[in-house]
Motif scaffolding. Structure first.
Motif, PDB file in Angstrom:
ATOM      1  N   GLU A   1       2.593 -13.074  85.928  1.00 33.54           N
ATOM      2  CA  GLU A   1       3.704 -13.000  86.881  1.00 33.54           C
ATOM      3  C   GLU A   1       5.005 -12.606  86.181  1.00 33.54           C
ATOM      4  O   GLU A   1       5.191 -12.862  84.997  1.00 33.54           O
ATOM      5  CB  GLU A   1       3.926 -14.360  87.554  1.00 33.54           C
ATOM      6  N   LEU A   2       5.902 -12.003  86.962  1.00 35.38           N
ATOM      7  CA  LEU A   2       7.269 -11.772  86.498  1.00 35.38           C
ATOM      8  C   LEU A   2       8.173 -12.460  87.529  1.00 35.38           C
ATOM      9  O   LEU A   2       8.330 -11.979  88.640  1.00 35.38           O
ATOM     10  CB  LEU A   2       7.564 -10.269  86.407  1.00 35.38           C
ATOM     11  N   VAL A   3       8.677 -13.614  87.150  1.00 36.47           N
ATOM     12  CA  VAL A   3       9.383 -14.469  88.096  1.00 36.47           C
ATOM     13  C   VAL A   3      10.877 -14.444  87.786  1.00 36.47           C
ATOM     14  O   VAL A   3      11.278 -14.605  86.630  1.00 36.47           O
ATOM     15  CB  VAL A   3       8.887 -15.931  87.991  1.00 36.47           C
ATOM     16  N   GLY A   4      11.681 -14.249  88.810  1.00 36.74           N
ATOM     17  CA  GLY A   4      13.127 -14.325  88.642  1.00 36.74           C
ATOM     18  C   GLY A   4      13.643 -15.657  89.150  1.00 36.74           C
ATOM     19  O   GLY A   4      13.317 -16.060  90.263  1.00 36.74           O
ATOM     20  N   LEU A   5      14.414 -16.357  88.321  1.00 36.50           N
ATOM     21  CA  LEU A   5      15.110 -17.555  88.780  1.00 36.50           C
ATOM     22  C   LEU A   5      16.516 -17.121  89.144  1.00 36.50           C
ATOM     23  O   LEU A   5      17.288 -16.702  88.278  1.00 36.50           O
ATOM     24  CB  LEU A   5      15.193 -18.620  87.677  1.00 36.50           C
TER      25      LEU A   5
ATOM     26  N   ALA B   1      15.106  -5.586  90.587  1.00 32.35           N
ATOM     27  CA  ALA B   1      14.633  -4.480  89.756  1.00 32.35           C
ATOM     28  C   ALA B   1      13.377  -4.855  88.984  1.00 32.35           C
ATOM     29  O   ALA B   1      12.573  -3.991  88.639  1.00 32.35           O
ATOM     30  CB  ALA B   1      15.727  -4.047  88.782  1.00 32.35           C
ATOM     31  N   LEU B   2      13.204  -6.132  88.696  1.00 35.25           N
ATOM     32  CA  LEU B   2      12.122  -6.528  87.805  1.00 35.25           C
ATOM     33  C   LEU B   2      11.050  -7.386  88.462  1.00 35.25           C
ATOM     34  O   LEU B   2       9.866  -7.183  88.247  1.00 35.25           O
ATOM     35  CB  LEU B   2      12.699  -7.304  86.608  1.00 35.25           C
ATOM     36  N   ALA B   3      11.480  -8.359  89.233  1.00 37.95           N
ATOM     37  CA  ALA B   3      10.546  -9.404  89.652  1.00 37.95           C
ATOM     38  C   ALA B   3       9.948  -9.105  91.012  1.00 37.95           C
ATOM     39  O   ALA B   3      10.531  -8.400  91.831  1.00 37.95           O
ATOM     40  CB  ALA B   3      11.270 -10.750  89.693  1.00 37.95           C
ATOM     41  N   SER B   4       8.755  -9.651  91.271  1.00 41.32           N
ATOM     42  CA  SER B   4       8.211  -9.593  92.623  1.00 41.32           C
ATOM     43  C   SER B   4       8.356 -10.964  93.282  1.00 41.32           C
ATOM     44  O   SER B   4       8.424 -11.069  94.492  1.00 41.32           O
ATOM     45  CB  SER B   4       6.751  -9.167  92.590  1.00 41.32           C
ATOM     46  N   ARG B   5       8.440 -11.996  92.470  1.00 40.46           N
ATOM     47  CA  ARG B   5       8.594 -13.349  93.016  1.00 40.46           C
ATOM     48  C   ARG B   5       9.965 -13.891  92.595  1.00 40.46           C
ATOM     49  O   ARG B   5      10.355 -13.776  91.435  1.00 40.46           O
ATOM     50  CB  ARG B   5       7.489 -14.244  92.454  1.00 40.46           C
ATOM     51  N   VAL B   6      10.664 -14.467  93.542  1.00 40.64           N
ATOM     52  CA  VAL B   6      11.997 -14.994  93.267  1.00 40.64           C
ATOM     53  C   VAL B   6      12.043 -16.479  93.609  1.00 40.64           C
ATOM     54  O   VAL B   6      11.644 -16.884  94.704  1.00 40.64           O
ATOM     55  CB  VAL B   6      13.072 -14.282  94.109  1.00 40.64           C
ATOM     56  N   VAL B   7      12.518 -17.256  92.673  1.00 40.45           N
ATOM     57  CA  VAL B   7      12.733 -18.674  92.909  1.00 40.45           C
ATOM     58  C   VAL B   7      14.239 -18.886  92.965  1.00 40.45           C
ATOM     59  O   VAL B   7      14.933 -18.641  91.974  1.00 40.45           O
ATOM     60  CB  VAL B   7      12.088 -19.518  91.789  1.00 40.45           C
ATOM     61  N   VAL B   8      14.733 -19.279  94.127  1.00 40.94           N
ATOM     62  CA  VAL B   8      16.178 -19.484  94.285  1.00 40.94           C
ATOM     63  C   VAL B   8      16.507 -20.920  93.937  1.00 40.94           C
ATOM     64  O   VAL B   8      15.931 -21.853  94.503  1.00 40.94           O
ATOM     65  CB  VAL B   8      16.628 -19.175  95.726  1.00 40.94           C
ATOM     66  N   VAL B   9      17.422 -21.068  92.977  1.00 38.41           N
ATOM     67  CA  VAL B   9      17.820 -22.398  92.520  1.00 38.41           C
ATOM     68  C   VAL B   9      19.267 -22.619  92.920  1.00 38.41           C
ATOM     69  O   VAL B   9      20.114 -21.745  92.725  1.00 38.41           O
ATOM     70  CB  VAL B   9      17.684 -22.513  90.984  1.00 38.41           C
TER      71      VAL B   9
END
Ligand code: ADP
Length: 289
Positions: free
Chosen positions: A31-35, A193-201
C-alpha cells in the motif's frame, strides 16, 4: 494481505497534551498510504510510534509483526523524519556510501541518486546544498537499504515543483516494485499525487480512512467570494458563510454547482472569485458543521 504496520487502540500524551486518542490503523504490504491532516493533528506522533522513536502511552504498535523498538524489526524500515541533519563536510556520495554500509544488500549509490534525480550532486558537500537539495538527499536515504516499508514525514515541505516531482518519481518507483509507503502531508495535492488510500487525522483521531476521491469530497472545500447588495439565499452544498462588508464568502465542496445555482437563482453578483481553502480552514468548517 500481510499487515506491515499496525496501531491498535493507540494513545499518546505529551504532558497534558493528548496528541493521539485511541487510534487504530493497519497498513498492508504494497500500500501507499497518505496520512493527511493540519499541523498539530498528530501525524508525526503516529509515525514516531510506528517507527519506534517513541512509545505509546496506551495501546500497542507493531511493525512487521514485531516491536518497532526492537533493532531486528527495524531492519526492514526506511524513515525520513521531519528534521534530518547531514554531516556538512561529507559529499553526497560519501553520505550515501556511509548509510549503505549499514545494510546487507543496499541499492547501488548511483542507482539510488538517479532514482531521486540527484545524480548531479554526488560530489557536492552536503553543507553547501540548498535546503531543498538536503531534503531530497534525506528522503532518498530512507530507500538505501531496500526497505519493505518506508515512512516519510512531510517529505516535500519547502521543495519547488521540479524537485517535488523528482522526489515523487523515486517514491512511485519504489511502490511500483512492491514497496510499502506511509507518508504524511498537509497538502491534499501531495497525497493525491501519490497515494490511493488516505487516512485523515485531526485532533489526534482518525476522521476518515478512504479513497483519495472520497476524501477529496470531504476536505477540498472551496471559498466562493462575491459582492452583492442582497442577502444570498440558502443554497445546497454551502457548509459555511462569512460576510465582510458587501462581500460574501461561501464555503462549499462543489464550487461549480454553487456558481450554477447562483446564476440560475438570479442572484445579482459581481467580482466572483473561487479559491481553495487551506486544510486548516476545511477542518474548521467540517468540525463546525
Ligand atoms: P502533526 O505531525 O500532525 O503536525 P504532531 O504529531 O507533531 O502533529 O503533534 C500533535 C500534538 O502533539 C500537537 O499538539 C503538538 O504540539 C504535540 N506534540 C508533539 N510532539 C510533542 C513533544 N515532543 N512535546 C510536547 N508536545 C508535543
Amino acid at each position: 494481505m500481510m499487515t506491515l504496520a499496525r496501531a491498535i487502540d493507540v494513545s499518546r500524551s505529551y504532558g497534558s497534551v493528548l496528541a493521539l486518542d485511541h487510534v487504530d490503523l493497519d497498513v498492508h504490504a504494497g500500500e501507499l498510504v497518505g496520512l493527511l491532516g493540519p499541523n498539530g493533528a498528530g501525524k508525526s506522533t503516529l509515525v514516531n510510534l510506528l517507527t519506534g522513536v517513541r512509545r505509546p502511552t496506551g495501546g500497542r504498535v507493531e511493525l512487521c509483526g514485531g516491536d518497532p523498538r526492537d533493532p531486528a524489526t527495524r531492519k526492514v524500515l526506511g524513515v525520513t523524519p521531519q528534521e534530518t541533519g547531514l554531516p556538512s563536510a561529507l559529499r553526497v556520495g560519501e553520505v550515501v556510501d556511509f548509510v549503505r554500509a549499514h545494510y546487507p544488500d543496499p541499492l547501488g549509490r548511483d542507482e539510488l541518486l538517479d532514482r531521486f534525480g540527484l545524480g548531479d550532486l554526488v560530489r557536492r558537500q552536503t553543507g553547501g546544498l540548498s535546503g531543498g537539495q538536503k531534503r531530497r538527499v534525506a528522503v532518498a536515504l530512507a530507500f538505501v537499504g531496500r526497505p519493505r516499508i518506508v515512512f516519510l514525514d512531510e517529505p516535500t515541505t519547502g521543495l519547488d515543483v521540479a524537485a517535488r516531482h523528482a522526489l515523487w518519481n523515486g517514491v512511485r518507483q519504489f511502490h511500483a516494485e512492491g514497496g510499502t509507503v506511509v507518508l504524511t502531508s498537509h497538502y491534499l495535492e501531495e497525497v493525491e499525487a501519490l497515494a490511493s488510500r488516505v487516512v485523515v487525522v485531526g485532533e489526534g483521531r482518525v476522521l476518515a480512512d478512504d479513497s483519495v476521491a472520497a476524501v477529496r469530497g470531504l476536505v477540498a472545500i472551496r471559498r466562493v467570494s462575491l459582492t452583492t447588495a442582497v442577502p444570498v439565499p440558502d443554497l445546497p452544498g454551502v457548509v459555511g458563510t462569512e460576510r465582510d462588508g458587501d462581500r460574501t464568502h461561501l464555503l462549499t465542496p462543489d464550487a461549480d454547482r454553487l456558481v450554477r445555482d447562483l446564476v440560475s437563482g438570479d442572484v445579482p453578483f459581481r467580482d466572483l472569485e473561487v479559491r481553495p481553502t487551506s486544510l486548516e480552514e476545511a477542518f474548521l468548517t467540517l468540525t463546525a458543521a
